[in-house]
Design a protein around this motif. Structure first.
Motif, PDB file in Angstrom:
ATOM      1  N   ARG A  37      49.211   5.612 -18.630  1.00 64.19           N
ATOM      2  CA  ARG A  37      50.181   4.553 -18.937  1.00 64.19           C
ATOM      3  C   ARG A  37      50.898   4.838 -20.246  1.00 64.19           C
ATOM      4  N   ALA A  38      50.173   5.350 -21.217  1.00 68.74           N
ATOM      5  CA  ALA A  38      50.808   5.674 -22.492  1.00 68.74           C
ATOM      6  C   ALA A  38      51.828   6.793 -22.312  1.00 68.74           C
ATOM      7  N   ALA A  41      54.960   5.463 -20.686  1.00 72.55           N
ATOM      8  CA  ALA A  41      55.788   4.732 -21.643  1.00 72.55           C
ATOM      9  C   ALA A  41      56.649   5.694 -22.459  1.00 72.55           C
ATOM     10  N   ALA A  42      56.037   6.775 -22.926  1.00 71.42           N
ATOM     11  CA  ALA A  42      56.787   7.749 -23.713  1.00 71.42           C
ATOM     12  C   ALA A  42      57.880   8.396 -22.880  1.00 71.42           C
ATOM     13  N   ARG A  43      57.569   8.736 -21.618  1.00 74.78           N
ATOM     14  CA  ARG A  43      58.579   9.359 -20.753  1.00 74.78           C
ATOM     15  C   ARG A  43      59.732   8.409 -20.490  1.00 74.78           C
ATOM     16  N   LEU A  44      59.416   7.130 -20.304  1.00 75.07           N
ATOM     17  CA  LEU A  44      60.456   6.145 -20.035  1.00 75.07           C
ATOM     18  C   LEU A  44      61.437   6.066 -21.198  1.00 75.07           C
ATOM     19  N   VAL A  45      60.928   6.062 -22.421  1.00 70.91           N
ATOM     20  CA  VAL A  45      61.799   6.021 -23.593  1.00 70.91           C
ATOM     21  C   VAL A  45      62.644   7.282 -23.668  1.00 70.91           C
ATOM     22  N   ARG A  66      60.247  10.590 -32.135  1.00 72.65           N
ATOM     23  CA  ARG A  66      59.408   9.658 -32.883  1.00 72.65           C
ATOM     24  C   ARG A  66      59.307   8.322 -32.158  1.00 72.65           C
ATOM     25  N   ARG A  67      60.412   7.863 -31.575  1.00 71.42           N
ATOM     26  CA  ARG A  67      60.380   6.596 -30.860  1.00 71.42           C
ATOM     27  C   ARG A  67      59.538   6.704 -29.601  1.00 71.42           C
ATOM     28  N   ALA A  68      59.625   7.853 -28.917  1.00 69.83           N
ATOM     29  CA  ALA A  68      58.784   8.049 -27.742  1.00 69.83           C
ATOM     30  C   ALA A  68      57.312   8.040 -28.136  1.00 69.83           C
ATOM     31  N   ARG A  69      56.995   8.670 -29.253  1.00 67.64           N
ATOM     32  CA  ARG A  69      55.614   8.643 -29.741  1.00 67.64           C
ATOM     33  C   ARG A  69      55.211   7.218 -30.121  1.00 67.64           C
ATOM     34  N   GLY A  70      56.164   6.467 -30.672  1.00 64.05           N
ATOM     35  CA  GLY A  70      55.879   5.077 -31.002  1.00 64.05           C
ATOM     36  C   GLY A  70      55.561   4.266 -29.766  1.00 64.05           C
ATOM     37  N   ALA A  71      56.319   4.482 -28.672  1.00 60.59           N
ATOM     38  CA  ALA A  71      56.040   3.782 -27.414  1.00 60.59           C
ATOM     39  C   ALA A  71      54.664   4.160 -26.889  1.00 60.59           C
ATOM     40  N   HIS A  72      54.332   5.439 -26.968  1.00 57.53           N
ATOM     41  CA  HIS A  72      53.017   5.920 -26.558  1.00 57.53           C
ATOM     42  C   HIS A  72      51.930   5.207 -27.356  1.00 57.53           C
TER      43      HIS A  72
END
Length: 206
Positions: A37-38, A41-45, A66-72
């Protein structure tokens, strides 16, 4: 019912509820689901309006990565926060738009009481912090501190951080690109402003 941007919790929320029922102890299957799931989330961003910064050296990671990592990270934070919480019945979308009030006038001078809740299509067994998160987004941690226990409020903050991401996930599953981009833009704005967890900028202790 429950079809608007504010009420769509999507696959991420649904998956969390399945984990409460099928893997409450966080066993190996729960750990695999947690990581998947994490990553989703990163892929979606990265797939949305935020650039992925692919191919850049690690020392030059741009804001999209960085934002993708933040979503993760925020998805992992939610799942970590729920590990030791016994699931209870939750509404699943306890925003102000789903609360009915009795006795309030237009000037808000008379006392009012809650007379009911609507849109129960997200009701499930889960962490009660799920229901505190939308209220946190509306009122902030300072306002809720007097009525919500510190532990519950602390767990609600990572839930609040994922709300835009959950809307984006639902929109992506539906093929609604406009809604997905709108939700991701909200996520980016909150991330950039430092208000993902709390509109006042408070962040949970790690």
């Amino acid at each position: 019912m429950g079809s608007g941007p504010a009420s769509d919790h999507g696959e991420l929320a649904t998956g969390r509820r399945r984990d409460h029922v099928s893997s409450p102890s966080g066993g190996s299957r729960g750990g695999v689901r947690r990581r998947r799931r994490a990553h989703r989330a990163a892929r979606l961003v990265r797939r949305g309006s935020v650039p992925a910064d692919r191919g850049r050296p690690a020392s030059r990671v741009g804001p999209g990565r960085r934002r993708a990592r933040g979503a993760h990270r925020v998805v992992l934070d939610v799942l970590d926060a729920e590990q030791a919480v016994a699931p209870v019945p939750v509404h699943g979308d306890l925003g102000m738009h789903n609360i009915l009030w009795h006795g309030a006038d237009t000037d808000r001078r008379s006392p009012s009481t809650i007379s009911g809740l609507i849109d129960l299509d997200h009701a499930a067994l889960g962490d009660p912090a799920i229901d505190v998160a939308p209220l946190l987004g509306r009122f902030g941690t300072a306002a809720l501190a007097g009525v919500v226990s510190p532990g519950l409020l602390r767990r609600a903050m990572p839930h609040r951080a994922t709300l835009s991401l959950q809307v984006a996930a639902t929109a992506d599953l539906r093929g609604d690109e406009a809604l997905r981009e709108f939700a991701l833009s909200n996520l980016v704005k909150r991330y950039t402003a430092g208000t993902l967890h709390d509109p006042d900028g408070t962040v949970p202790d790690r």
